[in-house]
Design an enzyme around this catalytic site. Sequence first.
Site: not given
Length: 485
Positions: A128, A224, A258
């Site tokens: 992403n 993460e 995110c």
Amino acid sequence: MAIVEPIGEIAVTPAVEVKAAVARARMAQAAWGALKFADRARVMEKARTILMREQERFIEVIRRETGRSHFETLMMEIFPALDSLTYYAKHAEKFLTDKRPGMHLLRTKKLLVTYKPLGVVGIITPWNGPFILALNPTVQALMAGNAVIVKPSEVTPLSGELVGELFREAGLPENVFQCVLGDGETGAALVGAGVDKISFTGSVATGRKVGEACGRALVPCTLELGGKDAMIVCDDADLERAAGGAVFGGFFNAGQFCCGTERVYVHDAIFDAFVARVVEKTRALRQGTEGEYDVGRMIWPRQLDVIERHMADAIAKGARVLCGGNRNGGFYEPTVLVDVTHEMSIMTEETFGPILPIVRVASDDVAIEMANDSIYGLSGTVWSKDEARAIAIARRLETGSVCINESSITYGACEAPFGGRKQSGVGQVNGEVGLRGYCHAMPIVIDRFGTKEEHVWYPYTADKERTLQKVIRWVWGTPLGKWMS
Ligand code: ADP
């Protein structure tokens, strides 16, 4: 026609080659780790000059893999990359130079803390933010004196390889940075190839596997992972700014972020006005692939299945679609939903798409309770003209970071330690904390006076014990002792 056309093929790095890459990295690290900070910083600065000069070439590759607009690619990949290269080149020495904290109790000793590079760091990245999420940890690990091996997402490998290209052109010595290509198998091979740390960014499910493998191998890692970030809009919020922030937070990178806004809790008193503005702004968004547009296609078409599943579940349970709601080839329309509840997967699971569900709440307390009602805790935002009120709300959120009157920009703030709570992650990256995470903080305790022996050494005698008791009574039993200890 396929939703996304293939743009090329890559050769997968076999597991034995991954091991060989780690061995080469270990050899190369010795000289790199021995350099002065200023010498390592020079390579970062050279990389920045190249990236500024040749940004179009980089943007072109990233856009082909992501379908994102030119502006968004510049903003979310190139801009923070230039900042990261500059910030860590400038500040690594200050954070990682030897420290000499005084000894509060053992005053006959000195303490030196030295930050040693860990050795070889493996960085596993998602699709992403395919360039920045590879580059930013790489810069930190390199400035700390490590060698790096990146395993980019199989969905966006070419953007990951750009990092290698950039450092090669900047004169980074051979094998201090390498890329290995492939899917999860290659990632797993890297975790098991004898690296000294893994920095992983990706989904919760994969993060758990990586964490387990690191645990077995006793390799430190940061994870993460995903999020379900909440936005809380108080009754005294600036409506225009909050509505704009909701639209940007929800639809930035087509929701594939995110720290994207995945849930909005709005105070009853301003709910209708807020929703009306959000819908108006959402309707004005332009989707496309060419020229000027706001929201691109989904990077990874499989994400469309998740979005459609969440939408179908929400609608079946009573959610109302105020705008959007349709899939269109590889695109999903920016969508605003109301009448949503925590019984719906759209409010509990990570959607990672351009969907903005908005909930009416009666008070700050209810908003906080609902925001915390999640297995995730990555980031979140609070919107109010009263800073003290917003900070008080932020303190009560069970999440990794919070932004006030701003969408989630913490990952882009180099000074801010970044990492999730609950299932959103383990450990933190970025800033001083992140840089230190790529080092072993090694304390060296030095005796000052060179006396022939220490009181506590053998032989143990009743006399020595009485003296030790006296010391205890003085240190923790008298005002002067307590002050000095
Ligand atoms: P996403 O990119 O959708 O967030 P993942 O979390 O599955 O998805 O992937 C993130 C990165 O982790 C990718 O580079 C992927 O190839 C890699 N990966 C997938 N499975 C594993 C695994 N078992 N071990 C290490 N890396 C993996």
